[in-house]
Motif scaffolding. Structure first.
Motif, PDB file in Angstrom:
ATOM      1  N   ARG A  54      33.967  34.689  42.500  1.00 12.90           N
ATOM      2  CA  ARG A  54      33.749  35.703  41.126  1.00 12.90           C
ATOM      3  C   ARG A  54      32.346  36.212  41.534  1.00 12.90           C
ATOM      4  N   MET A  55      31.678  36.276  42.443  1.00 11.48           N
ATOM      5  CA  MET A  55      30.128  36.671  42.532  1.00 11.48           C
ATOM      6  C   MET A  55      30.210  38.262  42.215  1.00 11.48           C
ATOM      7  N   ASN A  56      31.338  38.705  42.375  1.00 16.03           N
ATOM      8  CA  ASN A  56      31.206  40.486  42.026  1.00 16.03           C
ATOM      9  C   ASN A  56      31.090  40.559  40.300  1.00 16.03           C
ATOM     10  N   ASP A  57      31.454  39.201  39.561  1.00 13.71           N
ATOM     11  CA  ASP A  57      31.412  39.398  38.284  1.00 13.71           C
ATOM     12  C   ASP A  57      29.876  39.803  37.621  1.00 13.71           C
ATOM     13  N   LEU A  58      28.790  39.472  38.667  1.00 14.29           N
ATOM     14  CA  LEU A  58      27.634  39.722  38.260  1.00 14.29           C
ATOM     15  C   LEU A  58      27.143  41.342  38.481  1.00 14.29           C
ATOM     16  N   ILE A  59      27.982  42.148  39.093  1.00 12.49           N
ATOM     17  CA  ILE A  59      28.016  43.645  39.190  1.00 12.49           C
ATOM     18  C   ILE A  59      28.095  44.425  38.306  1.00 12.49           C
ATOM     19  N   GLU A  60      27.606  45.222  37.683  1.00 14.67           N
ATOM     20  CA  GLU A  60      28.025  46.099  36.521  1.00 14.67           C
ATOM     21  C   GLU A  60      29.145  47.051  37.078  1.00 14.67           C
ATOM     22  N   GLY A  61      30.313  47.329  36.197  1.00 10.99           N
ATOM     23  CA  GLY A  61      31.327  48.468  36.645  1.00 10.99           C
ATOM     24  C   GLY A  61      32.224  47.944  37.337  1.00 10.99           C
ATOM     25  N   VAL A  62      32.456  46.290  37.753  1.00 16.46           N
ATOM     26  CA  VAL A  62      33.329  46.044  38.597  1.00 16.46           C
ATOM     27  C   VAL A  62      34.620  45.583  38.072  1.00 16.46           C
ATOM     28  N   LYS A  63      35.684  46.164  38.295  1.00 15.48           N
ATOM     29  CA  LYS A  63      36.979  45.838  37.923  1.00 15.48           C
ATOM     30  C   LYS A  63      37.897  45.244  39.147  1.00 15.48           C
ATOM     31  N   VAL A  64      38.249  43.924  38.605  1.00 15.08           N
ATOM     32  CA  VAL A  64      39.195  43.262  39.732  1.00 15.08           C
ATOM     33  C   VAL A  64      40.456  43.045  38.905  1.00 15.08           C
ATOM     34  N   ASN A  65      41.627  43.409  39.800  1.00 22.31           N
ATOM     35  CA  ASN A  65      43.030  43.276  39.281  1.00 22.31           C
ATOM     36  C   ASN A  65      43.925  42.362  40.734  1.00 22.31           C
ATOM     37  N   GLY A  66      44.916  41.614  40.374  1.00 18.48           N
ATOM     38  CA  GLY A  66      45.462  40.827  41.278  1.00 18.48           C
ATOM     39  C   GLY A  66      45.330  39.424  41.123  1.00 18.48           C
ATOM     40  N   THR A  67      45.864  38.754  41.991  1.00 19.90           N
ATOM     41  CA  THR A  67      45.468  37.111  41.701  1.00 19.90           C
ATOM     42  C   THR A  67      44.876  36.567  43.127  1.00 19.90           C
ATOM     43  N   VAL A  68      43.866  35.707  42.794  1.00 19.10           N
ATOM     44  CA  VAL A  68      43.329  34.769  43.587  1.00 19.10           C
ATOM     45  C   VAL A  68      43.264  33.340  43.209  1.00 19.10           C
ATOM     46  N   LEU A  69      44.317  32.472  44.040  1.00 13.06           N
ATOM     47  CA  LEU A  69      44.731  31.308  43.671  1.00 13.06           C
ATOM     48  C   LEU A  69      43.961  30.075  44.444  1.00 13.06           C
ATOM     49  N   LEU A  70      43.249  29.247  43.646  1.00 13.65           N
ATOM     50  CA  LEU A  70      42.646  28.357  44.244  1.00 13.65           C
ATOM     51  C   LEU A  70      43.469  27.030  44.148  1.00 13.65           C
ATOM     52  N   ASP A  71      44.028  26.150  45.058  1.00 11.62           N
ATOM     53  CA  ASP A  71      44.985  25.187  44.778  1.00 11.62           C
ATOM     54  C   ASP A  71      45.974  25.510  43.872  1.00 11.62           C
ATOM     55  N   GLY A  72      46.500  26.802  43.812  1.00 11.93           N
ATOM     56  CA  GLY A  72      47.361  27.170  42.588  1.00 11.93           C
ATOM     57  C   GLY A  72      47.258  27.780  41.565  1.00 11.93           C
ATOM     58  N   GLU A  73      45.784  27.499  41.319  1.00 14.19           N
ATOM     59  CA  GLU A  73      45.290  28.047  40.039  1.00 14.19           C
ATOM     60  C   GLU A  73      44.646  29.353  40.191  1.00 14.19           C
ATOM     61  N   ASP A  74      44.777  30.380  39.363  1.00 16.36           N
ATOM     62  CA  ASP A  74      44.174  31.518  39.262  1.00 16.36           C
ATOM     63  C   ASP A  74      42.737  31.649  38.785  1.00 16.36           C
ATOM     64  N   VAL A  75      41.791  31.874  39.710  1.00 18.94           N
ATOM     65  CA  VAL A  75      40.307  31.901  39.537  1.00 18.94           C
ATOM     66  C   VAL A  75      39.684  32.971  38.496  1.00 18.94           C
ATOM     67  N   TYR A  76      40.825  34.093  38.404  1.00 13.88           N
ATOM     68  CA  TYR A  76      40.674  35.037  37.441  1.00 13.88           C
ATOM     69  C   TYR A  76      41.196  34.810  36.033  1.00 13.88           C
ATOM     70  N   GLY A  77      41.753  33.463  35.713  1.00 13.08           N
ATOM     71  CA  GLY A  77      42.389  33.067  34.619  1.00 13.08           C
ATOM     72  C   GLY A  77      41.426  33.095  33.461  1.00 13.08           C
ATOM     73  N   GLN A  78      41.995  33.419  32.286  1.00 10.51           N
ATOM     74  CA  GLN A  78      41.035  33.381  31.135  1.00 10.51           C
ATOM     75  C   GLN A  78      40.291  32.278  30.621  1.00 10.51           C
ATOM     76  N   ASP A  79      40.883  31.058  31.150  1.00  6.22           N
ATOM     77  CA  ASP A  79      40.151  29.722  30.663  1.00  6.22           C
ATOM     78  C   ASP A  79      39.376  29.092  31.758  1.00  6.22           C
ATOM     79  N   VAL A  80      39.165  29.934  32.830  1.00  7.23           N
ATOM     80  CA  VAL A  80      38.452  29.504  34.192  1.00  7.23           C
ATOM     81  C   VAL A  80      36.928  29.365  33.798  1.00  7.23           C
ATOM     82  N   ASP A  81      36.204  28.241  33.977  1.00  5.74           N
ATOM     83  CA  ASP A  81      34.822  27.972  34.033  1.00  5.74           C
ATOM     84  C   ASP A  81      34.247  28.510  35.184  1.00  5.74           C
ATOM     85  N   VAL A  82      33.405  29.674  35.179  1.00  5.66           N
ATOM     86  CA  VAL A  82      32.947  30.103  36.308  1.00  5.66           C
ATOM     87  C   VAL A  82      31.996  29.332  36.932  1.00  5.66           C
TER      88      VAL A  82
END
Length: 252
Positions: free
Chosen positions: A53-81
């Protein structure tokens, strides 16, 4: 074949109106080295940065889809970046040690995460520098500035700094492009050793490097993943003509 550490499904990324990554599906095996290859601007570094999620630091970036790390979505609502980036660390193209001693560079992460015990910090620093194949070269200059080291040594300090926070995945964005051939060889040897304990994803412009170090190679072009497979097969019998054209130097 090892289990997959990261599973990417239907990943799209936009920089404002620019569609930079288009419907990427990719499985990244645990304790394997996966190389991302392709011409400049094809999306490989952008893809690498989606994994922590380093792209989170760039203004205007929008990500859709799923990135699972050991089965957990790194873009989930409760993920601690912050925790995510501890688990999935990154080494950049140019060595970027902090302007402080070698010891303080490596101890920086553990201190940030609350480690204060001097003996424990000493152990972490030594273990991490050994892990980065640097201990014997710097043990007598631990308290001197890391900026006084050679480029290759500085890059290994950065790798040691990463290892000190005990990540699970190492992302490497062209980690040898600023280094001479001898330093490059040392980093490549180190990468091969590290895969025993880590899952490694490396972006490289260097075809020979991808062929030498990686188990799996993924070829990106114009924001699309053209194909991915066993490195030997990608370099000798690619399934897609565009891959063959790139590998044989017809473009890129």
């Amino acid at each position: 074949m090892s289990a997959n550490k990261i599973s990417v499904q239907k990943l799209n990324l936009h920089y404002k109106d620019f569609h930079a990554l288009k419907n990427i599906h990719l499985e990244i095996g645990a304790n394997r080295i996966t190389s991302l290859i392709g011409p400049s601007g094809c999306g490989k570094s952008t893809f690498l940065r989606t994994l922590n999620r380093m792209n989170d630091l760039i203004e205007g970036v929008k990500v859709n889809g799923t990135v699972l790390l050991d089965g957990e979505d790194v873009y989930g609502q409760d993920v601690d970046v912050v925790s995510l980036r501890k688990r999935v660390g990154m080494v950049f193209q140019r060595p970027n040690p902090f302007p402080m001693s070698v010891y303080d560079n490596v101890a920086y992460g553990p201190r940030i995460h609350g480690e204060r015990n001097k003996r424990r910090l000493d152990e972490i620093v030594e273990t991490s520098l050994r892990g980065a194949a640097l201990w014997d070269e710097v043990r007598d200059r631990l308290f001197k500035s890391a900026l006084g080291l050679s480029g290759g040594q500085q890059q290994r300090v950065c790798i040691a700094r990463l290892l000190a926070v005990q990540p699970e995945v190492l992302l490497m964005d062209e980690p040898t492009s600023a280094l001479d051939p001898m330093a490059t060889m040392k980093i490549e040897e180190l990468i091969r050793v590290l895969k025993k304990d880590y899952t490694i994803v490396i972006v490289t412009h260097n075809m020979q490097q991808a062929a030498r170090v990686s188990d799996t190679t993924a070829f990106f072009l114009n924001g699309e993943l053209v194909e991915c497979g066993d490195t030997g097969m990608i370099f000798t019998k690619p399934a897609d003509q565009r891959t063959e054209d790139y590998i044989t130097g017809r473009f890129g």
